[in-house]
Design a protein around this motif. Sequence first.
Motif, PDB file in Angstrom:
ATOM      1  N   VAL A 196       0.866  -1.182   0.000  1.00 25.09           N
ATOM      2  CA  VAL A 196       0.000   0.000   0.000  1.00 25.09           C
ATOM      3  C   VAL A 196       0.902   1.232   0.000  1.00 25.09           C
ATOM      4  O   VAL A 196       1.854   1.304   0.785  1.00 25.09           O
ATOM      5  CB  VAL A 196      -0.920   0.031   1.240  1.00 25.09           C
ATOM      6  CG1 VAL A 196      -1.694   1.349   1.308  1.00 25.09           C
ATOM      7  CG2 VAL A 196      -1.891  -1.137   1.215  1.00 25.09           C
ATOM      8  N   SER A 197       0.627   2.182  -0.867  1.00 23.99           N
ATOM      9  CA  SER A 197       1.455   3.381  -0.957  1.00 23.99           C
ATOM     10  C   SER A 197       1.177   4.317   0.211  1.00 23.99           C
ATOM     11  O   SER A 197       0.047   4.347   0.736  1.00 23.99           O
ATOM     12  CB  SER A 197       1.192   4.113  -2.270  1.00 23.99           C
ATOM     13  OG  SER A 197      -0.103   4.697  -2.263  1.00 23.99           O
ATOM     14  N   PRO A 198       2.161   5.091   0.652  1.00 26.20           N
ATOM     15  CA  PRO A 198       1.950   6.052   1.749  1.00 26.20           C
ATOM     16  C   PRO A 198       0.831   7.051   1.452  1.00 26.20           C
ATOM     17  O   PRO A 198       0.055   7.398   2.344  1.00 26.20           O
ATOM     18  CB  PRO A 198       3.308   6.759   1.861  1.00 26.20           C
ATOM     19  CG  PRO A 198       4.288   5.748   1.355  1.00 26.20           C
ATOM     20  CD  PRO A 198       3.577   5.030   0.250  1.00 26.20           C
ATOM     21  N   THR A 199       0.714   7.494   0.210  1.00 27.09           N
ATOM     22  CA  THR A 199      -0.336   8.448  -0.163  1.00 27.09           C
ATOM     23  C   THR A 199      -1.720   7.847   0.024  1.00 27.09           C
ATOM     24  O   THR A 199      -2.622   8.478   0.583  1.00 27.09           O
ATOM     25  CB  THR A 199      -0.170   8.899  -1.619  1.00 27.09           C
ATOM     26  OG1 THR A 199       1.127   9.481  -1.788  1.00 27.09           O
ATOM     27  CG2 THR A 199      -1.236   9.911  -1.999  1.00 27.09           C
ATOM     28  N   ALA A 200      -1.888   6.616  -0.438  1.00 28.83           N
ATOM     29  CA  ALA A 200      -3.171   5.935  -0.293  1.00 28.83           C
ATOM     30  C   ALA A 200      -3.505   5.740   1.182  1.00 28.83           C
ATOM     31  O   ALA A 200      -4.666   5.888   1.592  1.00 28.83           O
ATOM     32  CB  ALA A 200      -3.141   4.591  -1.008  1.00 28.83           C
ATOM     33  N   ALA A 201      -2.498   5.429   1.984  1.00 29.52           N
ATOM     34  CA  ALA A 201      -2.722   5.222   3.417  1.00 29.52           C
ATOM     35  C   ALA A 201      -3.210   6.503   4.090  1.00 29.52           C
ATOM     36  O   ALA A 201      -4.136   6.469   4.908  1.00 29.52           O
ATOM     37  CB  ALA A 201      -1.439   4.734   4.079  1.00 29.52           C
ATOM     38  N   ILE A 202      -2.612   7.638   3.743  1.00 26.53           N
ATOM     39  CA  ILE A 202      -3.011   8.909   4.339  1.00 26.53           C
ATOM     40  C   ILE A 202      -4.437   9.275   3.933  1.00 26.53           C
ATOM     41  O   ILE A 202      -5.229   9.760   4.753  1.00 26.53           O
ATOM     42  CB  ILE A 202      -2.041  10.027   3.934  1.00 26.53           C
ATOM     43  CG1 ILE A 202      -0.660   9.784   4.552  1.00 26.53           C
ATOM     44  CG2 ILE A 202      -2.569  11.387   4.366  1.00 26.53           C
ATOM     45  CD1 ILE A 202      -0.649   9.753   6.060  1.00 26.53           C
ATOM     46  N   ILE A 203      -4.787   9.039   2.683  1.00 24.59           N
ATOM     47  CA  ILE A 203      -6.149   9.332   2.215  1.00 24.59           C
ATOM     48  C   ILE A 203      -7.170   8.480   2.968  1.00 24.59           C
ATOM     49  O   ILE A 203      -8.205   8.983   3.435  1.00 24.59           O
ATOM     50  CB  ILE A 203      -6.265   9.081   0.696  1.00 24.59           C
ATOM     51  CG1 ILE A 203      -5.424  10.113  -0.065  1.00 24.59           C
ATOM     52  CG2 ILE A 203      -7.722   9.158   0.246  1.00 24.59           C
ATOM     53  CD1 ILE A 203      -5.348   9.857  -1.559  1.00 24.59           C
ATOM     54  N   ILE A 204      -6.867   7.200   3.125  1.00 26.64           N
ATOM     55  CA  ILE A 204      -7.759   6.298   3.859  1.00 26.64           C
ATOM     56  C   ILE A 204      -7.882   6.753   5.311  1.00 26.64           C
ATOM     57  O   ILE A 204      -8.974   6.743   5.900  1.00 26.64           O
ATOM     58  CB  ILE A 204      -7.245   4.848   3.790  1.00 26.64           C
ATOM     59  CG1 ILE A 204      -7.307   4.331   2.354  1.00 26.64           C
ATOM     60  CG2 ILE A 204      -8.064   3.946   4.711  1.00 26.64           C
ATOM     61  CD1 ILE A 204      -6.642   2.983   2.161  1.00 26.64           C
ATOM     62  N   MET A 205      -6.774   7.176   5.907  1.00 29.33           N
ATOM     63  CA  MET A 205      -6.783   7.637   7.291  1.00 29.33           C
ATOM     64  C   MET A 205      -7.712   8.841   7.466  1.00 29.33           C
ATOM     65  O   MET A 205      -8.525   8.887   8.398  1.00 29.33           O
ATOM     66  CB  MET A 205      -5.365   8.014   7.724  1.00 29.33           C
ATOM     67  CG  MET A 205      -5.263   8.450   9.180  1.00 29.33           C
ATOM     68  SD  MET A 205      -3.684   9.223   9.575  1.00 29.33           S
ATOM     69  CE  MET A 205      -3.931  10.839   8.817  1.00 29.33           C
ATOM     70  N   ILE A 206      -7.608   9.806   6.563  1.00 25.05           N
ATOM     71  CA  ILE A 206      -8.448  11.009   6.640  1.00 25.05           C
ATOM     72  C   ILE A 206      -9.922  10.655   6.498  1.00 25.05           C
ATOM     73  O   ILE A 206     -10.774  11.162   7.238  1.00 25.05           O
ATOM     74  CB  ILE A 206      -8.026  12.017   5.553  1.00 25.05           C
ATOM     75  CG1 ILE A 206      -6.613  12.539   5.843  1.00 25.05           C
ATOM     76  CG2 ILE A 206      -9.017  13.183   5.486  1.00 25.05           C
ATOM     77  CD1 ILE A 206      -6.042  13.398   4.740  1.00 25.05           C
ATOM     78  N   VAL A 207     -10.234   9.768   5.564  1.00 22.61           N
ATOM     79  CA  VAL A 207     -11.623   9.341   5.358  1.00 22.61           C
ATOM     80  C   VAL A 207     -12.164   8.656   6.619  1.00 22.61           C
ATOM     81  O   VAL A 207     -13.303   8.904   7.045  1.00 22.61           O
ATOM     82  CB  VAL A 207     -11.729   8.391   4.147  1.00 22.61           C
ATOM     83  CG1 VAL A 207     -13.127   7.768   4.062  1.00 22.61           C
ATOM     84  CG2 VAL A 207     -11.412   9.131   2.853  1.00 22.61           C
ATOM     85  N   LEU A 208     -11.341   7.826   7.244  1.00 21.95           N
ATOM     86  CA  LEU A 208     -11.770   7.125   8.453  1.00 21.95           C
ATOM     87  C   LEU A 208     -12.003   8.095   9.609  1.00 21.95           C
ATOM     88  O   LEU A 208     -12.962   7.937  10.375  1.00 21.95           O
ATOM     89  CB  LEU A 208     -10.722   6.076   8.845  1.00 21.95           C
ATOM     90  CG  LEU A 208     -10.624   4.847   7.943  1.00 21.95           C
ATOM     91  CD1 LEU A 208      -9.437   3.978   8.357  1.00 21.95           C
ATOM     92  CD2 LEU A 208     -11.904   4.031   7.985  1.00 21.95           C
ATOM     93  N   VAL A 209     -11.137   9.088   9.756  1.00 24.29           N
ATOM     94  CA  VAL A 209     -11.306  10.075  10.833  1.00 24.29           C
ATOM     95  C   VAL A 209     -12.612  10.845  10.649  1.00 24.29           C
ATOM     96  O   VAL A 209     -13.404  10.994  11.587  1.00 24.29           O
ATOM     97  CB  VAL A 209     -10.112  11.057  10.865  1.00 24.29           C
ATOM     98  CG1 VAL A 209     -10.407  12.205  11.835  1.00 24.29           C
ATOM     99  CG2 VAL A 209      -8.845  10.338  11.285  1.00 24.29           C
ATOM    100  N   ILE A 210     -12.843  11.319   9.431  1.00 24.32           N
ATOM    101  CA  ILE A 210     -14.069  12.074   9.157  1.00 24.32           C
ATOM    102  C   ILE A 210     -15.305  11.198   9.379  1.00 24.32           C
ATOM    103  O   ILE A 210     -16.282  11.616  10.014  1.00 24.32           O
ATOM    104  CB  ILE A 210     -14.059  12.620   7.716  1.00 24.32           C
ATOM    105  CG1 ILE A 210     -12.934  13.652   7.553  1.00 24.32           C
ATOM    106  CG2 ILE A 210     -15.406  13.241   7.358  1.00 24.32           C
ATOM    107  CD1 ILE A 210     -12.736  14.122   6.126  1.00 24.32           C
TER     108      ILE A 210
END
Length: 229
Positions: free
Chosen positions: A52-66
């Motif tokens: 999993v790419s770091p960029t994809a991980a950060i995007i998923i993290m933001i979506v989960l927080v919201i």
Amino acid sequence: MLDPAKLTAVFLAFIAFSFTASSIYILNDYRDREDDRKHPTKCKRPLAAGTVSPTAAIIIMIVLVIGGFTIAWLIREKFLFVLAIYFLINLAYSLGLKSVAILDIFILAIGFVLRIKAGAVVSFVPLSEWIVIMVFLLAIFMAIGKRRDDVLLKISSGTDMRKSIKGYNLELLNVLLAIVCAVIPVAYLMYTISDETTRKMGTSRLYYTLHLRICRTDAIPPDHLCNGR
């Protein structure tokens, strides 16, 4: 258990807490991906392994927080408050506090206490001081066991698996485990003989449910002694 409204709220709270906790795990793995590559098992995690790419991980993290905070806000404001405390404490942990020996163990344990507090807030079921104490102690035991495994890996491989390990040694962790292992049954014994418990259960003989299992240390290899398994 038979209240559909409460069950629905608890289920949604479970989803919200899972989203928020998962976002923290992603952030932690993102920041630790270089160190995880040195670990015999953590190297298989998606970010460390490169699946999993770091960029994809950060995007998923933001979506989960919201998503987690939105669901929490829809359920109950007090639950949102507890979830926010959990998120901020663990955010601080991931951003640096996990490198502070002893404090990292307490933060992990507090996270488990906040989990049961969140469930109590959503279901309107008050927590007793005993469940808070027991959950905290058991979580402390688990966290110390994890750190002990890290120290054993450091001894066998010569590589620090995490920064906080520099503040630990095997002798210290063995003593901490022994102390916690002694405190846990005492705390449970105090629970069984407390006035509140005996009134609620209608008996003063609950202490019979206390079982102490004493392991023979000479029969267990040192690298498997009280390591949390």
